[in-house]
Design an enzyme around this catalytic site. Structure first.
Site, short mmCIF file in Angstrom:
data_model
loop_
_atom_site.label_atom_id
_atom_site.label_comp_id
_atom_site.label_asym_id
_atom_site.label_seq_id
_atom_site.Cartn_x
_atom_site.Cartn_y
_atom_site.Cartn_z
N SER A 1 -24.49 -58.10 5.15
CA SER A 1 -23.19 -58.33 5.88
C SER A 1 -22.70 -59.80 5.83
O SER A 1 -23.56 -60.65 6.11
CB SER A 1 -23.35 -57.65 7.57
OG SER A 1 -22.30 -58.20 8.13
N SER B 1 -20.33 -60.66 8.02
CA SER B 1 -19.71 -61.02 9.48
C SER B 1 -20.47 -62.36 10.01
O SER B 1 -19.64 -62.85 10.72
CB SER B 1 -20.06 -59.86 10.28
OG SER B 1 -19.33 -58.70 9.91
N LYS C 1 -21.11 -46.01 13.66
CA LYS C 1 -19.75 -46.04 14.28
C LYS C 1 -19.38 -45.17 15.12
O LYS C 1 -18.74 -45.23 16.26
CB LYS C 1 -18.47 -46.37 13.29
CG LYS C 1 -18.55 -47.68 12.66
CD LYS C 1 -17.37 -47.93 11.76
CE LYS C 1 -17.62 -49.24 10.74
NZ LYS C 1 -16.48 -49.40 10.12
N ASP D 1 -10.74 -51.92 12.81
CA ASP D 1 -10.64 -51.60 11.18
C ASP D 1 -9.08 -51.57 10.69
O ASP D 1 -8.67 -52.18 9.68
CB ASP D 1 -11.62 -50.80 11.07
CG ASP D 1 -12.93 -50.87 10.84
OD1 ASP D 1 -13.32 -51.98 10.67
OD2 ASP D 1 -13.76 -50.01 11.08
N GLY E 1 -8.88 -40.31 -0.01
CA GLY E 1 -9.93 -40.25 0.93
C GLY E 1 -9.77 -39.68 2.18
O GLY E 1 -8.67 -40.07 2.51
N GLY F 1 -12.73 -39.36 4.73
CA GLY F 1 -13.60 -39.78 5.51
C GLY F 1 -13.48 -40.56 6.72
O GLY F 1 -12.33 -40.64 7.29
N ASN G 1 -7.13 -36.17 -0.97
CA ASN G 1 -8.95 -36.18 -1.03
C ASN G 1 -9.34 -35.31 -1.91
O ASN G 1 -8.75 -34.00 -2.46
CB ASN G 1 -9.38 -35.81 0.28
CG ASN G 1 -10.77 -35.98 0.50
OD1 ASN G 1 -11.09 -37.30 0.19
ND2 ASN G 1 -11.66 -35.10 1.05
N ARG G 2 -10.57 -35.57 -2.66
CA ARG G 2 -11.29 -34.62 -3.73
C ARG G 2 -11.21 -33.25 -3.14
O ARG G 2 -10.95 -32.37 -3.66
CB ARG G 2 -12.51 -35.21 -4.05
CG ARG G 2 -13.25 -34.65 -4.98
CD ARG G 2 -14.63 -35.26 -5.28
NE ARG G 2 -15.54 -35.62 -4.06
CZ ARG G 2 -16.62 -36.12 -4.11
NH1 ARG G 2 -16.98 -36.71 -5.23
NH2 ARG G 2 -17.19 -36.25 -3.24
N THR G 3 -11.85 -33.22 -1.68
CA THR G 3 -11.90 -31.92 -1.10
C THR G 3 -10.60 -31.81 -0.29
O THR G 3 -10.32 -32.34 0.67
CB THR G 3 -12.99 -31.80 -0.25
OG1 THR G 3 -14.45 -32.50 -1.03
CG2 THR G 3 -13.48 -30.45 0.31
N ALA G 4 -9.65 -31.02 -0.83
CA ALA G 4 -8.22 -30.91 -0.16
C ALA G 4 -8.45 -30.61 1.30
O ALA G 4 -7.71 -30.94 2.13
CB ALA G 4 -7.34 -30.13 -0.87
P1 ATR Z 1 -16.55 -43.05 4.87
O1 ATR Z 1 -16.70 -42.69 6.35
O2 ATR Z 1 -16.73 -44.44 4.34
O3 ATR Z 1 -15.00 -42.72 4.78
P2 ATR Z 1 -17.20 -40.30 4.09
O4 ATR Z 1 -17.05 -39.83 5.21
O5 ATR Z 1 -18.66 -40.11 3.49
O6 ATR Z 1 -17.40 -42.01 4.25
O7 ATR Z 1 -16.18 -40.17 2.97
C1 ATR Z 1 -16.19 -40.48 1.50
C2 ATR Z 1 -14.76 -40.25 1.02
O8 ATR Z 1 -14.99 -40.51 -0.21
C3 ATR Z 1 -14.42 -39.02 0.95
O9 ATR Z 1 -13.15 -38.73 1.10
C4 ATR Z 1 -14.94 -38.56 -0.24
O10 ATR Z 1 -14.16 -37.19 -0.53
P3 ATR Z 1 -14.96 -35.74 -0.22
O11 ATR Z 1 -14.28 -35.32 1.04
O12 ATR Z 1 -14.34 -34.78 -1.54
O13 ATR Z 1 -16.35 -35.82 -0.39
C5 ATR Z 1 -14.53 -39.62 -1.13
N1 ATR Z 1 -15.29 -39.69 -2.40
C6 ATR Z 1 -16.78 -40.02 -2.53
N2 ATR Z 1 -16.82 -40.15 -3.87
C7 ATR Z 1 -15.95 -39.76 -4.44
C8 ATR Z 1 -15.62 -39.61 -5.95
N3 ATR Z 1 -16.60 -40.03 -6.80
N4 ATR Z 1 -14.45 -39.21 -6.28
C9 ATR Z 1 -13.32 -39.16 -5.29
N5 ATR Z 1 -13.58 -39.24 -3.94
C10 ATR Z 1 -14.97 -39.40 -3.60
#
Ligand code: ATR
Length: 295
Positions: free
Chosen positions: A15, A17, A66, A102, A127, A129, A151-154
């Site tokens: 870190s 910080s 968090k 953040d 993303g 997450g 997001n990768r997972t729509a």
């Molecule tokens: P954080 O709290 O840091 O956001 P997280 O909740 O694990 O961490 O989320 C990670 C994000 O990165 C998610 O949106 C994930 O997509 P999925 O929801 O489809 O898993 C995205 N992510 C991680 N690796 C990825 C990759 N190789 N390509 C595209 N998206 C990715």
């Protein structure tokens, strides 16, 4: 007496910080000490309570704690509530106050350091997450006209939008306003997969963890080329994968999240000490430190 603060996480050795807050303290003449607190993965609350009971005044909270910090805090700021996560704890006489700096850090870095006002802009966030959830409220509050979450997972992006709209304060969703900052939240927010992104974005923010593995995101070059700024929430001594991808795609400007890190820290310092430190010299010093380490 010197007031004690720390960043709690697991891992926490990397870190920056402590270095940032030591600079803030010197600059503002505040008598504080800021260290690192490694908490066991199953021992967050115990570690925090021990630090508090030993006289600690506050903590920054980083991965993976968090959400636990959010649950543990006795009181929470509206922005922590919207983020569903806490990155700043302040130990007050009447209990622990949880905040989340953040998103404010991201907005301030983009608007103040990079000079891109967000009001009226169309923003694409990659993303869905915790990192994305943490910045949605501040982006909308700064006046972004539209925020698309891809997001990768729509389904996760769609669910995040639904959840955010459902839990937003009533006045933010008031109907009848024209499209733009005053429009209903439902019209300003959209969740989709990478194949449904569309175009016309002023700003693209990477909040995925794909870059940690050096992976490219499956985004059309035209989306990045058309944006005024590509912003990676992650930072690194070397160019991040997303910054490299954006510049190669023709985006005129791309930067990593070091500025966000410094700005969220400044906002935490303000929560604890009531003083806002200047961030520009600290950002410059940190960037130089990183460059020196990269060789
Ligand atoms: P954080 O709290 O840091 O956001 P997280 O909740 O694990 O961490 O989320 C990670 C994000 O990165 C998610 O949106 C994930 O997509 P999925 O929801 O489809 O898993 C995205 N992510 C991680 N690796 C990825 C990759 N190789 N390509 C595209 N998206 C990715």
């Amino acid at each position: 007496m010197t007031d004690r603060y720390a960043v709690v996480g697991n891992p926490v050795a990397h870190s920056r910080s402590p270095s940032i807050h030591a600079r803030f303290a010197r600059q503002t003449g505040q008598d504080i000490e800021y260290g690192r607190l490694l908490a066991p993965l199953d021992g967050f609350v115990e570690a925090v309570e021990r630090f508090r009971d030993a006289g600690g005044r506050g903590l920054n909270v980083t991965l993976p704690f968090k959400l636990e910090a959010f649950a543990w805090a006795a009181r929470r700021s509206p922005r922590a509530q919207a983020a569903g996560a806490v990155n700043t704890l302040r130990f007050d006489a009447d209990g622990a106050f949880g905040d989340n700096t953040d998103g404010a850090g991201l907005v301030r870095d983009i608007e103040a350091r990079l000079g891109l006002p967000l009001a009226g802009r169309s923003v694409l966030v990659l993303g869905a997450g915790g990192a994305t959830r943490g910045v949605l409220g501040p982006l909308l509050e700064a006046g972004a006209a539209r925020v698309t979450i891809a997001n990768r997972t729509a389904a996760r992006a769609v669910a995040l939008v639904d959840q955010f709209v459902m839990s937003a304060p009533a006045q933010a969703t008031a109907a009848g306003a024209p499209p733009g900052p005053g429009a209903p939240l439902r019209e300003r927010l959209r969740g989709c997969g990478f194949d449904g992104i569309g175009g016309g974005f002023d700003l693209v923010v990477n909040a995925t963890s794909a870059g940690l593995a050096g992976e490219r995101l499956p985004i059309d070059d035209a989306v990045l080329a058309g944006a005024a700024l590509a912003y990676d929430m992650f930072y690194s001594a070397r160019e991040t994968a997303f910054v490299a991808q954006s510049l190669a795609a023709g985006c005129p400007r791309a930067c990593d999240g070091l500025g966000m890190l410094v700005e969220q820290a400044a906002e935490s310092f303000l929560v604890w000490r009531g003083v806002r430190p200047l961030t520009a010299p600290v950002y410059e010093a940190l960037r130089a430190e990183l460059a020196a380490e990269a060789g």
